[in-house]
Enzyme design. Structure first.
Site, PDB file in Angstrom:
ATOM      1  NE  ARG A   1      -3.805   0.569   1.965  1.00  0.00           N
ATOM      2  CZ  ARG A   1      -5.017   0.589   2.525  1.00  0.00           C
ATOM      3  NH1 ARG A   1      -5.250   1.277   3.622  1.00  0.00           N
ATOM      4  NH2 ARG A   1      -6.001  -0.091   1.982  1.00  0.00           N
TER       5      ARG A   1
ATOM      6  CG  HIS B   1      -8.293  -0.226  -2.731  1.00  0.00           C
ATOM      7  ND1 HIS B   1      -7.461  -1.274  -2.409  1.00  0.00           N
ATOM      8  CD2 HIS B   1      -8.954   0.096  -1.572  1.00  0.00           C
ATOM      9  CE1 HIS B   1      -7.600  -1.567  -1.121  1.00  0.00           C
ATOM     10  NE2 HIS B   1      -8.495  -0.758  -0.608  1.00  0.00           N
TER      11      HIS B   1
ATOM     12  CD  GLN C   1     -12.700  -2.426  -0.472  1.00  0.00           C
ATOM     13  OE1 GLN C   1     -11.860  -2.222   0.371  1.00  0.00           O
ATOM     14  NE2 GLN C   1     -13.824  -3.077  -0.208  1.00  0.00           N
TER      15      GLN C   1
ATOM     16  CG  ASP D   1     -13.733   5.841  -0.914  1.00  0.00           C
ATOM     17  OD1 ASP D   1     -13.640   5.589   0.303  1.00  0.00           O
ATOM     18  OD2 ASP D   1     -12.735   5.986  -1.655  1.00  0.00           O
TER      19      ASP D   1
ATOM     20  CB  CYS E   1     -13.847   0.572   0.206  1.00  0.00           C
ATOM     21  SG  CYS E   1     -13.466   2.327   0.349  1.00  0.00           S
TER      22      CYS E   1
ATOM     23  NE  ARG F   1      -9.741  -5.586   0.718  1.00  0.00           N
ATOM     24  CZ  ARG F   1      -9.019  -4.550   1.165  1.00  0.00           C
ATOM     25  NH1 ARG F   1      -9.625  -3.546   1.767  1.00  0.00           N
ATOM     26  NH2 ARG F   1      -7.715  -4.491   0.965  1.00  0.00           N
TER      27      ARG F   1
HETATM   28  N1  NVA Z   1     -10.190   6.451  -1.289  1.00  0.00           N
HETATM   29  C1  NVA Z   1      -9.811   5.991   0.031  1.00  0.00           C
HETATM   30  C2  NVA Z   1      -9.964   4.512   0.138  1.00  0.00           C
HETATM   31  C3  NVA Z   1      -9.666   3.944   1.512  1.00  0.00           C
HETATM   32  C4  NVA Z   1      -9.753   2.461   1.569  1.00  0.00           C
HETATM   33  C5  NVA Z   1      -8.376   6.401   0.318  1.00  0.00           C
HETATM   34  O1  NVA Z   1      -7.527   6.269  -0.573  1.00  0.00           O
HETATM   35  O2  NVA Z   1      -8.123   6.862   1.434  1.00  0.00           O
HETATM   36  N1   CP Z   2     -11.032  -0.557   2.614  1.00  0.00           N
HETATM   37  C1   CP Z   2      -9.752  -0.536   3.059  1.00  0.00           C
HETATM   38  O1   CP Z   2      -8.804  -0.698   2.281  1.00  0.00           O
HETATM   39  O2   CP Z   2      -9.634  -0.367   4.397  1.00  0.00           O
HETATM   40  P1   CP Z   2      -8.276  -0.072   5.201  1.00  0.00           P
HETATM   41  O3   CP Z   2      -7.805   1.283   4.786  1.00  0.00           O
HETATM   42  O4   CP Z   2      -8.673  -0.157   6.630  1.00  0.00           O
HETATM   43  O5   CP Z   2      -7.272  -1.133   4.821  1.00  0.00           O
END
Ligand code: NVA
Ligand code: CP
Length: 321
Positions: free
Chosen positions: A104, A131, A134, A230, A270, A298
Site C-alpha cells: 500500500r 484499489h 477492494q 467512498d 470500502c 477482503r
Molecule cells: N479512497 C480511500 C480509500 C480507503 C480504503 C483512500 O484512498 O483513502
Molecule cells: N477498505 C480498506 O482498504 O480499508 P483499510 O484502509 O482499513 O485497509
C-alpha cells in the site's frame, strides 16, 4: 512448462475470464477457509504499508497465515523504504526472501517499479490511483448476494462521490472487466481522468459492459443493482478537508437516492465510512447495506488472488481450481 510471473497492480491486469477464475476461487475460500495452502512451509509474504490500514492489514495478515504462510508486515516508519531506499533495491532484497509482495503506497509508479524488479508477484494494496483488492472483494459480495460469479456480467453498479479517486478508477476498470454497466457520478473537478475512462470503454466493448461518467447522481443510480461510495477525503488529502467538504453533498448516498435504484439494490462502502457525509447512517446501517460482508470478503478475495498468482507462477493448474 514454465509458469508466468503475474502481478495485480491495476484492475485490468487480469482479463474477464481471469477475474472470474479469481472470484470463483474467492467463493471457495468463503466456504472453506483452508481450501488451498500455497504458502505452506511457511513461506514469507511481505505486506508493506506506507499509509494507514485496518482491513487490508488484518485481511492480508490473517489471509497469508491461513494460506500456510508467514505475513511479514512492514510499516513505512520501521523500514528503510521509509528513509528513501530505492524501490528497486527493496524489490531485489524482498524477492530473495518472500514468495509475494503486497504494498500500500502513494503513486502507482512505485508499485510498477516494485513489479519491474521483483521476481515474485506484486499486489497493489491501494495506491492513489487504484484499489484492485477492494474491487475483487466488492464483486465477490455481489456474487454471494446474486447467486454466483456468473451473475456479475450485466449488473448495473453506481459509484457516487469523489469520482477522481482510486475507488472510482478501480470500479471503472474492474467493472468493465466483469462486463458490468458502470456508472460513476461526481462533481466537476472530481471526475476520472479521460485515459481511465477510455481504457474502461475499450474493455467494456469487449466484455459487453458499458461506462457512464456523469455529474448527475440520479442518472447514475437509476435502476442500479448496487450503489457504492467512498470517503470524500482520501489518505494523503487531509489538508484539503475544507475544500473537499463542499462539492460532494449532492452525491451523499441517502434514502432518497437509494429509492431510485432497484428495490433490492445493495449498498457497499470500502470503509472507513463517515456517517452523515458520503453516506447517511440510515443507509449504511440499514437493510440494504452489505458492508460487513464486503469487509470480510477482503480476506476471501485476497486469498484467492494470492493463490491464483502462485498458481500462475508455478504453473500449477490445481491451484487455479
Ligand atoms: N479512497 C480511500 C480509500 C480507503 C480504503 C483512500 O484512498 O483513502
Ligand atoms: N477498505 C480498506 O482498504 O480499508 P483499510 O484502509 O482499513 O485497509
Amino acid at each position: 512448462m514454465a509458469g508466468q510471473l503475474r502481478h495485480m497492480l491495476r484492475d485490468d491486469d487480469v482479463n474477464h475470464d481471469e477475474q472470474k477464475e479469481i472470484l470463483e476461487l474467492g467463493m471457495k475460500f468463503w466456504k472453506d477457509r483452508y481450501y488451498h495452502r500455497p504458502f505452506a512451509g511457511p513461506q514469507g509474504v511481505a505486506v508493506i504499508f506506507d499509509k494507514p490500514s485496518t482491513r487490508t492489514r488484518s485481511s492480508f495478515s490473517v489471509g497469508v497465515a491461513e494460506l500456510g504462510g508467514y505475513p511479514l508486515v512492514i510499516d513505512k516508519s520501521g523500514s528503510q523504504l521509509g528513509r528513501g531506499e530505492p524501490v528497486a533495491d527493496t524489490a531485489r532484497v524482498l524477492t530473495r526472501m518472500t514468495s509475494a509482495i503486497v504494498w500500500r503506497t502513494f503513486g502507482q509508479d512505485r508499485v510498477e517499479t516494485m513489479a519491474k524488479y521483483a521476481t515474485v508477484p506484486v499486489v497493489n494494496a491501494l495506491t492513489d490511483q487504484f484499489h484492485p483488492c477492494q474491487i475483487l472483494a466488492d464483486f465477490l459480495t455481489i456474487a454471494q448476494h446474486r447467486g454466483g460469479v456468473d451473475a456479475l456480467a450485466g449488473q448495473s453498479i453506481a459509484y457516487l462521490g469523489d469520482a477522481a479517486n482510486n475507488m472510482a478508477n478501480s470500479y471503472l476498470l474492474g467493472g468493465a472487466t466483469a462486463g458490468m454497466n458502470v456508472r460513476v457520478a461526481g462533481p466537476r473537478g472530481f471526475l476520472p481522468e479521460p485515459q481511465i475512462v477510455e481504457d474502461a470503454e475499450r474493455i467494456a466493448a469487449q466484455t459487453g459492459g458499458s461506462i457512464l461518467v456523469t455529474t448527475d447522481p440520479r442518472e447514475a443510480v437509476a435502476d442500479a443493482d448496487c450503489i457504492f461510495t467512498d470517503t470524500w477525503v482520501s489518505m494523503g488529502e487531509e489538508n484539503e478537508y475544507a475544500v473537499r467538504s463542499k462539492p460532494f453533498w449532492d452525491y451523499q448516498v441517502n434514502d432518497e437516492l437509494m429509492k431510485l435504484a432497484k428495490p433490492d439494490a445493495l449498498f457497499q462502502h470500502c470503509l472507513p465510512a463517515y456517517r452523515g457525509k458520503e453516506v447517511t447512517a440510515s443507509v449504511i446501517d440499514g437493510p440494504q447495506s452489505v458492508v460487513w460482508d464486503e469487509a470480510e470478503n477482503r480476506l476471501h478475495a485476497q486469498k484467492a488472488l494470492l493463490t491464483w498468482l502462485m498458481g500462475k507462477l508455478l504453473d500449477d493448474k490445481e491451484m487455479l481450481k
